[in-house]
Design an enzyme around this catalytic site. Structure first.
Site, PDB file in Angstrom:
ATOM      1  N   LEU A   1     -52.762  85.587-107.865  1.00  0.00           N
ATOM      2  CA  LEU A   1     -53.658  86.282-106.937  1.00  0.00           C
ATOM      3  C   LEU A   1     -53.700  85.612-105.580  1.00  0.00           C
ATOM      4  O   LEU A   1     -53.935  86.257-104.560  1.00  0.00           O
ATOM      5  CB  LEU A   1     -55.072  86.350-107.522  1.00  0.00           C
ATOM      6  CG  LEU A   1     -55.250  87.159-108.814  1.00  0.00           C
ATOM      7  CD1 LEU A   1     -56.678  87.011-109.335  1.00  0.00           C
ATOM      8  CD2 LEU A   1     -54.919  88.625-108.586  1.00  0.00           C
TER       9      LEU A   1
ATOM     10  N   GLY B   1     -56.159  78.880-103.675  1.00  0.00           N
ATOM     11  CA  GLY B   1     -57.460  78.438-103.204  1.00  0.00           C
ATOM     12  C   GLY B   1     -57.373  77.059-102.583  1.00  0.00           C
ATOM     13  O   GLY B   1     -56.284  76.498-102.402  1.00  0.00           O
TER      14      GLY B   1
ATOM     15  N   GLY C   1     -56.389  74.799-105.777  1.00  0.00           N
ATOM     16  CA  GLY C   1     -55.544  75.279-106.851  1.00  0.00           C
ATOM     17  C   GLY C   1     -55.141  76.727-106.654  1.00  0.00           C
ATOM     18  O   GLY C   1     -55.573  77.389-105.706  1.00  0.00           O
ATOM     19  N   SER C   2     -54.296  77.199-107.555  1.00  0.00           N
ATOM     20  CA  SER C   2     -53.837  78.581-107.519  1.00  0.00           C
ATOM     21  C   SER C   2     -54.671  79.425-108.459  1.00  0.00           C
ATOM     22  O   SER C   2     -55.149  78.941-109.498  1.00  0.00           O
ATOM     23  CB  SER C   2     -52.361  78.648-107.915  1.00  0.00           C
ATOM     24  OG  SER C   2     -51.566  77.886-107.020  1.00  0.00           O
TER      25      SER C   2
ATOM     26  N   ASP D   1     -68.307  75.480 -97.663  1.00  0.00           N
ATOM     27  CA  ASP D   1     -67.004  76.097 -97.398  1.00  0.00           C
ATOM     28  C   ASP D   1     -67.129  77.622 -97.352  1.00  0.00           C
ATOM     29  O   ASP D   1     -66.325  78.339 -97.953  1.00  0.00           O
ATOM     30  CB  ASP D   1     -65.990  75.678 -98.463  1.00  0.00           C
ATOM     31  CG  ASP D   1     -64.544  75.855 -97.992  1.00  0.00           C
ATOM     32  OD1 ASP D   1     -64.341  76.009 -96.766  1.00  0.00           O
ATOM     33  OD2 ASP D   1     -63.634  75.849 -98.830  1.00  0.00           O
TER      34      ASP D   1
END
Length: 666
Positions: free
Chosen positions: A362, A365, A368-369, A479
């Site tokens: 998707l 981030g 991580g993925s 964030d």
């Protein structure tokens, strides 16, 4: 004729004037619908009689409240009392509170569905819109702010059998106060189905019983006809015997539980020792280190059907990263009422993502993925992290286990292997806000309409307000950005990525936590960049940048012309928009701002509402954090902008093509 001396005459005139004044005050209808102060916000209540098909979750969604905002009347729970913030709407000069209603069926008119659902407590300007399943409708609720004589006003719809006298007795107030606040001349002449206001000095009802939804059955009293006087007195003491007996049984159960826990600990220690032996022989793979620490457990996992996998989990070698993962089974069965966290097996995570294939990816981030997965017949998103990111992993687990809100992404479960960590979230079907704002056509998205943008902003603000003010421990996200705002199937926003979230402490100067600077440039508040002070107001600054992105469709950092140069100039969107607003002092002179309004909206937006949103964003990015509004104030402002936008949208109903295009996807 009686002669009255002058001093006495003056006194008599004063008394007559005082009596006339008191008569005027008592007879003046202090109706809360005549409002003038649009900056005032008060706490109000709405008396709501739920229908059989309206569960607690449905009612929370309808009124946009938390369970703690709902109280109930007596043991029968026929009525719920909903606590809402109330303010004066400038355009209509009435006290209202905003909420949204999600349509659950096709066919019929939205107006009829809303009126039926809220049963007289709401009104909707537009009456001609057809219902479409999944559509989100902005609704106004009738509320009232007290003139100061009472602490609260409660909106109540009169029903058959109700009277001023019965309501006064029911809520412990005087008939005069009800007549006064509603301007009732004849208490015997009230209209069934009309809305009246009940003045209150305290919060109505009792707290909503979340753990046990079944009221206790009444115990029949013993009949005196079957006993003598001594026997009746003896029976009167029976409940005390039951109480003492119950305490004894409870004590015995506690002792038995302690004994069982000791036994289980012994057996677990024995099992762990055996597993270490197996480790030494190299017979077990995918090792886990389990931390039995109740403070890390969360009531999540409600999106996944079935039981948690019973895994044989062991400690890895000392050369590997040890991962701490909560174990649900170490808690008693009653710790969570409905939702339980799930610890997934690595094999299950691996297979559900098709071995983490690129087709399931998707996006990437901060730490991580993220992969799409169909896990136990449910759509989820799985973040894959290296074991070196244990700190961020535990931060997300700690925060999302303690905070649950409709506008925060829900953590479902987690898993770990030797060198990887996995977080399992609810799946947001529409992806991130960033992908819808910046070059949406190339990413396969339709442009967001103005109404959708304001609704997304309001959803995000509500999520931030919750972690800033309504959680037991206050958090700063650190964030906030458009890529961390996800959209579900109905385009409702959910804040994600709590890996940088930080607990903040209360001081005399507000919520302050000194830390190293983390986050994304373009969204970082100046005081955070210079001093490393993470506060709720630094989240407000980042949210202001998000508002500018929603208006302009531009990135938070913009590359200036001449990108072929070795060092092209980069400017923040906030600085550019602030310069534009200095040249647009009011909504009537927006010519300089038009070039910075997202062209994807095709000029289909209310100019005054765009200007109000821009001015709100300007306040959010003020250099002085003290001058920035808090999220509670922002939620109120956005609610009013959304209501005004919906009224504007209703004026376009005559052009069916334009109107249907605006509401599509809401």
């Amino acid at each position: 004729m009686i002669q009255v001396k002058k001093p006495h005459l003056k006194l008599l005139h004063s008394l007559l004037f005082l009596l006339q004044l008191l008569h005027c005050i008592s007879s003046y209808p202090m109706t809360p619908m005549n409002c003038t102060d649009t900056s005032r916000v008060c706490t109000s209540f709405l008396a709501f009689k739920p229908q059989k098909n309206q569960s607690l979750a449905v009612i929370q969604s309808m009124f946009d409240v938390l369970p703690s905002d709902i109280t109930v009347e007596g043991n029968d729970w026929d009525y719920m009392f909903i606590k809402k913030n109330c303010s004066c709407a400038k355009g209509i000069k009435k006290y209202v509170s905003g909420t949204t209603f999600t349509v659950k069926s096709n066919g019929g008119f939205v107006y009829d569905l809303v009126m039926d659902a809220y049963d007289g407590l709401a009104f909707l300007p537009n009456t001609s819109r057809m219902a479409r399943n999944g559509a989100v409708v902005s609704v106004r609720l009738f509320c009232g702010c007290s003139s100061g004589l009472w602490n609260y006003l409660m909106s109540y719809v009169m029903r058959d059998g109700d009277s001023v006298e019965s309501l006064a007795s029911r809520f412990g107030v005087s008939m005069d106060s009800i007549e006064s606040v509603n301007g009732i001349d004849d208490p015997d002449n009230v209209t069934v189905g009309s809305l009246y206001y009940i003045p209150l000095d305290s919060v109505p009802g009792d707290p909503y019983p979340l753990k046990n939804a079944t009221p206790p059955a009444p115990v029949p009293a013993p009949s005196a006809d079957n006993f003598s006087g001594d026997q009746v007195n003896h029976k009167a003491h029976v409940p005390y015997g039951w109480i003492i007996g119950g305490l004894g049984v409870g004590l015995a159960l506690i002792i038995l539980s302690i004994f069982l826990c000791v036994c289980l600990r012994s057996s677990n220690s024995f099992a762990e020792a055996r597993s270490h032996e197996k480790d030494a022989q190299g017979k077990i793979s995918h090792k886990f280190h389990i931390l039995r620490n109740p403070s890390f457990f969360c009531g999540s996992g409600r999106y996944i059907c079935g039981k948690a996998v019973d895994q044989k989990q062991t400690d890895g070698d000392s050369s590997h990263h040890h991962v701490t993962v909560p174990k649900v089974s170490s808690l008693g069965p009653d710790v969570f009422d409905m939702d339980k966290p799930i610890v997934f097996a690595y094999d299950e995570i691996f297979s559900s993502t098709d071995d983490f294939s690129d087709s399931n990816l998707l996006g990437h981030g901060t730490y991580g993925s993220v992969y799409y997965s169909l896990l136990r017949d449910q759509e989820v998103a799985i973040k894959r992290m290296t074991a070196t990111k244990t700190k961020e992993f535990m931060s997300e687990v700690k925060v999302l286990c303690k905070v649950h809100h409709a506008n925060l992404v829900e953590l479902i479960g987690y898993a770990a292997s030797h060198d990887e960590l996995f977080l399992v979230y609810e799946y947001a079907q529409k992806g991130s806000l960033r992908s819808h704002l910046h070059d949406p056509q190339n990413k396969g998205h339709s442009p967001l309409s103005w109404i959708m943008r304001v609704q997304i902003a309001l959803d995000t603000a509500r999520g931030l307000e919750y972690i800033h003010e309504h959680t037991k421990a206050h958090y700063v996200h650190r964030d906030i950005k458009t890529s961390n705002i996800l959209l579900d199937a109905s385009f409702r926003a959910k804040i994600s990525d709590f890996g940088l979230a930080k607990l903040v402490g209360k001081t005399n100067e507000g919520d302050i936590s000194t830390t190293k600077v983390v986050g994304t440039y373009g969204y970082l508040a100046p005081e955070y960049l210079s001093d490393g002070l993470a506060t709720t107001k630094s989240d407000v600054y980042a949210f202001g940048v998000v508002l500018f992105e929603i208006i302009s469709g531009k990135e938070a950092i913009i590359r200036t012309e001449g990108t072929m140069a070795k060092n092209p100039e980069r400017r923040s969107l906030a600085s550019i928009m602030l310069a534009v607003l200095r040249n647009s002092p009011d909504s009537m002179s927006m010519s300089s701002m038009k070039d910075y309004i997202d062209p994807n909206m095709m000029n289909l937006y209310p100019h005054d509402c765009v200007f109000k949103l821009a001015m709100l964003a300007k306040q959010c990015v003020d250099d002085d954090p003290i001058l920035r509004p808090d999220m509670k104030q922002i939620v109120i402002s956005l609610s009013q902008i959304l209501l005004s936008s919906v009224e504007w949208e209703a004026t376009l109903a005559g052009n069916s093509q334009v109107f249907s295009g605006l509401v599509q996807g809401r």
